[in-house]
Design an enzyme around this catalytic site. Structure first.
Site, PDB file in Angstrom:
ATOM      1  N   HIS A 111       3.540  -2.158   2.948  1.00 51.28           N
ATOM      2  CA  HIS A 111       3.680  -0.658   2.232  1.00 51.28           C
ATOM      3  C   HIS A 111       5.091  -0.796   1.632  1.00 51.28           C
ATOM      4  O   HIS A 111       6.403  -0.885   2.704  1.00 51.28           O
ATOM      5  CB  HIS A 111       3.656  -0.189   3.710  1.00 51.28           C
ATOM      6  CG  HIS A 111       2.554   0.400   4.495  1.00 51.28           C
ATOM      7  ND1 HIS A 111       2.047  -0.971   5.274  1.00 51.28           N
ATOM      8  CD2 HIS A 111       1.231   0.636   4.442  1.00 51.28           C
ATOM      9  CE1 HIS A 111       0.883  -0.799   5.866  1.00 51.28           C
ATOM     10  NE2 HIS A 111      -0.160   0.554   5.112  1.00 51.28           N
ATOM     11  N   HIS A 145      -5.503   9.624   0.813  1.00 46.77           N
ATOM     12  CA  HIS A 145      -5.012   8.185   1.919  1.00 46.77           C
ATOM     13  C   HIS A 145      -5.662   9.596   2.995  1.00 46.77           C
ATOM     14  O   HIS A 145      -5.748   9.226   4.097  1.00 46.77           O
ATOM     15  CB  HIS A 145      -3.643   8.248   2.303  1.00 46.77           C
ATOM     16  CG  HIS A 145      -3.772   7.117   2.954  1.00 46.77           C
ATOM     17  ND1 HIS A 145      -4.158   7.042   3.973  1.00 46.77           N
ATOM     18  CD2 HIS A 145      -3.404   6.159   2.722  1.00 46.77           C
ATOM     19  CE1 HIS A 145      -3.891   5.661   4.967  1.00 46.77           C
ATOM     20  NE2 HIS A 145      -2.885   5.016   4.012  1.00 46.77           N
ATOM     21  N   ASP A 189       0.558  -1.570   0.149  1.00 44.83           N
ATOM     22  CA  ASP A 189      -0.272   0.536  -0.619  1.00 44.83           C
ATOM     23  C   ASP A 189       1.004   0.962   0.106  1.00 44.83           C
ATOM     24  O   ASP A 189       1.926   1.382   0.647  1.00 44.83           O
ATOM     25  CB  ASP A 189      -1.151   0.053   1.227  1.00 44.83           C
ATOM     26  CG  ASP A 189      -2.231  -1.193   0.809  1.00 44.83           C
ATOM     27  OD1 ASP A 189      -2.245  -1.881   0.676  1.00 44.83           O
ATOM     28  OD2 ASP A 189      -3.080  -1.040   1.851  1.00 44.83           O
ATOM     29  N   ASP A 190      -0.126   2.743  -0.704  1.00 44.07           N
ATOM     30  CA  ASP A 190       0.611   3.805  -0.098  1.00 44.07           C
ATOM     31  C   ASP A 190       1.346   3.931  -0.875  1.00 44.07           C
ATOM     32  O   ASP A 190       2.135   5.653  -0.682  1.00 44.07           O
ATOM     33  CB  ASP A 190       0.930   3.780   1.144  1.00 44.07           C
ATOM     34  CG  ASP A 190       0.123   3.688   2.135  1.00 44.07           C
ATOM     35  OD1 ASP A 190      -1.607   3.856   1.616  1.00 44.07           O
ATOM     36  OD2 ASP A 190       0.717   3.626   3.553  1.00 44.07           O
ATOM     37  N   HIS A 248      -5.920   2.595  -4.279  1.00 45.30           N
ATOM     38  CA  HIS A 248      -5.928   3.207  -2.561  1.00 45.30           C
ATOM     39  C   HIS A 248      -6.104   5.208  -2.631  1.00 45.30           C
ATOM     40  O   HIS A 248      -6.216   5.393  -1.569  1.00 45.30           O
ATOM     41  CB  HIS A 248      -4.651   2.797  -2.099  1.00 45.30           C
ATOM     42  CG  HIS A 248      -4.685   2.586  -0.539  1.00 45.30           C
ATOM     43  ND1 HIS A 248      -5.195   1.848   0.321  1.00 45.30           N
ATOM     44  CD2 HIS A 248      -3.706   3.474   0.423  1.00 45.30           C
ATOM     45  CE1 HIS A 248      -4.907   1.819   1.271  1.00 45.30           C
ATOM     46  NE2 HIS A 248      -4.247   2.789   1.506  1.00 45.30           N
TER      47      HIS A 248
HETATM   48 NI    NI Z   1      -2.620   2.869   3.688  1.00 42.28          NI
END
Ligand code: NI
Length: 351
Positions: A302, A209, A155-156, A205
């Site tokens: 991540h 955020h 993620d991210d 995503h």
């Molecule tokens: Ni995230």
């Protein structure tokens, strides 16, 4: 005859003549009185008749005037009635027209209902009960059935270490899923393209955020679509899956996902790599304890942290040693579920 007799006779005669005169005068007087009375009576009668005639004439004039008024009123009533009849017939014709139109609409609706019934009857049994059609599975899913599967998710990103991670995944022939942020896409467009080109799955995503549960439906749409459009501009198609920032999801987000045609993906293995930034801690979270990875797990990582990317080789080795096959999220869902539905949340804390 003697004188005395003669005088007596004359006297008698005079008496007789006087009597006759008196009688005549009396008769004349009587006649005069009678005539007078008659003329008075006649005059009275004529006068009375004149008064009667005048009264009758006045009454007649009044009656005539009343008659004229009544006739006038009748004409007015007739005119009103004609107008009312005309109006009524106009109303009726208007109403008939409306009824005809309504009938036409009803007939059309009946026809539509019949057609829908036919369409419903023509559908195969497994697509009834009002549920939406499932998402089309990716190629090669059938070959995954019966295998131990795991999906690594990052993620991210993309971030400074994502290129290094892609190299590693390529070398190990491991497929993964990247839930990217819209704010990072512009910085690392080539990495996004590379993910897609090398068989990884690119997921949405969001743009910034943000916690999607704090946003309106329009806000969710803006957050998600902004990122989706950036990804689409690079890889030619919309992201096939989405993940809520922080895992925060609600019905508004699900409605967006359903409309967008994507499932919402959570996880069952939380490595807390962002918290520990330590290889041992990440490995421990992934492979030990009650929340350790098992067949069908989705592992949350991540790729923006160096410690995470540095730990990935050991994670891959451990899974490989345990006989796992690495798959993308969509491959995992389609291998494990009869039908994968848009807007449905998968792996909300448990597989
Ligand atoms: Ni995230």
């Amino acid at each position: 005859m003697n004188l005395q007799n003669h005088i007596s006779l004359n006297s008698q005669k005079r008496h007789a003549s006087r009597g006759r005169r008196i009688a005549c005068v009396a008769v004349i007087c009587a006649l005069a009185v009678g005539l007078g009375c008659l003329s008075v009576y006649t005059a009275l009668t004529v006068s009375k008749q004149q008064r009667l005639t005048e009264t009758q004439s006045a009454s007649l004039t009044e009656l005539e005037s009343q008659l004229q008024a009544a006739q006038k009123q009748l004409k007015e009533l007739e005119a009103e009635m004609e107008k009312a009849q005309s109006d009524a017939s106009s109303d009726i014709s208007e109403r008939d027209k409306t009824i005809a139109e309504q009938q036409k609409t009803i007939d059309e609706q009946k026809k539509t209902i019949e057609e829908l019934k036919k369409q419903i009857a023509a559908k195969p049994e497994n697509s009834t009960s009002g549920s939406q059609p499932g998402i089309t599975p990716p190629a090669g899913v059938d070959g995954l059935k019966g295998k131990k599967l795991v999906a690594l998710t990052f993620d991210d990103g993309p971030g400074a270490y994502t290129g290094q991670l892609l190299d590693l995944l390529k070398k190990e022939q491991v497929k993964a899923t990247f839930f990217v942020l819209g704010t990072k896409v512009a910085t690392y467009p080539d990495l996004i393209k590379r993910m897609d080109a090398e068989g990884h799955e690119v997921g949405n995503h969001s743009q910034n955020h943000k916690n999607l549960t704090k946003l309106t439906a329009d806000g969710v749409k803006t957050e998600m679509d902004t990122c989706a459009n950036k990804i689409k501009a690079l890889i030619g198609h919309d992201p096939t899956v989405m993940r809520c920032p922080g895992g925060s999801c609600n019905d508004t987000v699900k409605a967006y996902a359903k409309n967008k045609g994507v499932p919402i993906i959570q996880w069952d293995v939380d490595t807390r790599d962002w918290e520990s930034r330590n290889t041992e801690a990440i490995l421990k979270k992934t492979f030990t304890g009650s929340a350790a990875a098992s067949d069908g797990s989705i592992v949350l990582l991540h790729d923006i942290h160096k410690s995470t990317v540095d730990t990935v080789p050991q994670i891959i080795q451990r899974f490989k040693q345990a006989g796992y096959t690495f798959v993308t999220v969509s491959e995992l869902l389609h291998a494990r579920y009869e039908k994968v539905e848009a807007g449905k949340m998968y792996y909300d804390g448990c597989p």
